[in-house]
Write a protein that holds these residues in place. Sequence first.
Motif, short mmCIF file in Angstrom:
data_model
loop_
_atom_site.label_atom_id
_atom_site.label_comp_id
_atom_site.label_asym_id
_atom_site.label_seq_id
_atom_site.Cartn_x
_atom_site.Cartn_y
_atom_site.Cartn_z
N LEU A 1 0.83 -1.21 0.00
CA LEU A 1 0.00 0.00 0.00
C LEU A 1 0.87 1.26 0.00
CD1 LEU A 1 -2.70 1.45 0.17
CD2 LEU A 1 -2.64 1.15 2.66
N ALA A 2 1.91 1.28 0.85
CA ALA A 2 2.78 2.45 0.91
C ALA A 2 3.47 2.69 -0.43
CB ALA A 2 3.82 2.27 2.02
N TYR A 3 3.93 1.62 -1.07
CA TYR A 3 4.59 1.76 -2.37
C TYR A 3 3.60 2.30 -3.40
CZ TYR A 3 7.61 0.65 -6.33
OH TYR A 3 8.39 0.73 -7.47
N TYR A 4 2.39 1.78 -3.38
CA TYR A 4 1.37 2.22 -4.34
C TYR A 4 1.08 3.71 -4.18
CZ TYR A 4 -3.16 2.60 -6.69
OH TYR A 4 -4.20 2.98 -7.51
N GLU A 5 0.94 4.17 -2.95
CA GLU A 5 0.64 5.58 -2.70
C GLU A 5 1.79 6.49 -3.15
OE1 GLU A 5 -2.15 6.88 -1.81
OE2 GLU A 5 -3.19 4.99 -1.46
N GLN A 6 3.01 6.00 -3.03
CA GLN A 6 4.17 6.82 -3.38
C GLN A 6 4.51 6.77 -4.86
OE1 GLN A 6 7.41 5.55 -0.86
NE2 GLN A 6 6.23 5.86 1.02
N HIS A 7 4.02 5.75 -5.59
CA HIS A 7 4.42 5.57 -6.98
C HIS A 7 3.21 5.39 -7.91
CE1 HIS A 7 7.87 4.20 -4.53
NE2 HIS A 7 8.61 4.71 -5.48
N LYS A 8 2.14 6.12 -7.63
CA LYS A 8 0.93 5.96 -8.44
C LYS A 8 1.18 6.22 -9.92
CE LYS A 8 -2.85 6.58 -5.17
NZ LYS A 8 -4.04 7.39 -4.80
N ARG A 9 2.09 7.11 -10.22
CA ARG A 9 2.38 7.42 -11.63
C ARG A 9 2.83 6.19 -12.40
NH1 ARG A 9 5.44 13.17 -12.72
NH2 ARG A 9 3.71 14.55 -12.13
N THR B 1 -5.96 0.07 -9.94
CA THR B 1 -6.25 0.04 -8.51
C THR B 1 -5.10 -0.63 -7.77
OG1 THR B 1 -7.35 -2.11 -8.62
CG2 THR B 1 -8.72 -0.15 -9.02
N GLU B 2 -5.12 -0.47 -6.46
CA GLU B 2 -4.05 -1.09 -5.66
C GLU B 2 -4.04 -2.61 -5.85
OE1 GLU B 2 -2.97 -2.32 -1.14
OE2 GLU B 2 -4.51 -0.77 -1.43
#
Length: 333
Positions: free
Chosen positions: A171-179, A283-284
């Motif tokens: 989740l943390a990786y997804y939030e930081q690398h959404k691009r 999506t995540e």
Amino acid sequence: MCGNSGSLKTRRAPAALLAVLPILGLLLAAACGREEGQGPASRVAGLVQAKLRGRPVLRVEKSEFVNADFRAYLEATGADAKGLPAESLSRLFDRFVDEKILLEAARERGIVLSEDEKKESLARLAVDAIAASEPGSSETAPPKGIFDRLLVEKYTFLVVRDTRVDGGEVLAYYEQHKRDFLLQERVQVSQILVDTEEKAVSVLRRLERTGEPEFRAIALEESRGPESSKKGVMGVFQPGDLPVDMERVIFALDEGRTSQVVESAYGFHIFRLDRKFPPALQTESEAAPEIQKRIMAQKMKDVLAAHLGGLKDTLSWQVLSENLFFTYQRLDE
């Protein structure tokens, strides 16, 4: 590569590598791309190479390795020693050193290969050799040191096998690398592939004023493409996934329309653009498998690097870069 170098006493603590004598580098460089006997510089370089041939370039505990061992490593990895610059050879030598240190650690811990593991490895090599060989070519012997490298792989797996990735990290990786998970426009494509232009024109005429059911039936009946059993459905693609000439035709189509005949090395194609998907953010849950792979790869790399650093602090090892057949370049130079 952090290591010990030169002829100084080097027990336990790593020290900086010494640069090879400039005159030696010049002589070896002069020999590159020439045959022996083509001038004084070439003859001198040949003598230097012969002098270095039996000298150790690496010591790990009681084992010694010479230039021939490093050349065998390069050959096994598919690298061309003659065609590589000194910087590339230096980085490959760093990996060679790391592998030999891991090999020593595996042996000290009593890790061995089973006969089944050896047989499986040789079987894979045989299959790869057959796939890559030309008709009539003779059988080749297994690469030198194949079981040593296999033992290093086994030991490496044992070092990193307990590495895990939890949901919070994903989740943390997804939030930081959404691009990273923004999808471009995508299209679902189907095709009918035939051998001749005449056949393709005939199929195209049959498709006139017909819909998707007719296209599916003809694809199943006439197409020789690998997706014919799926009624022509190739899959979903984004720009860059397909050859440029095909993409130019496919992405210009409206949804539900078929193309004119397109020739390629595979034959004659008739494409159908089944559906267009607009740009979207994954999506995540959709991105999770890729994120897990990325985090796992980095964590395993970090675990192995830390373990290797500990081995370098505890094992007795020494790099003798002055004996290498090329001018070693440190990573921080």
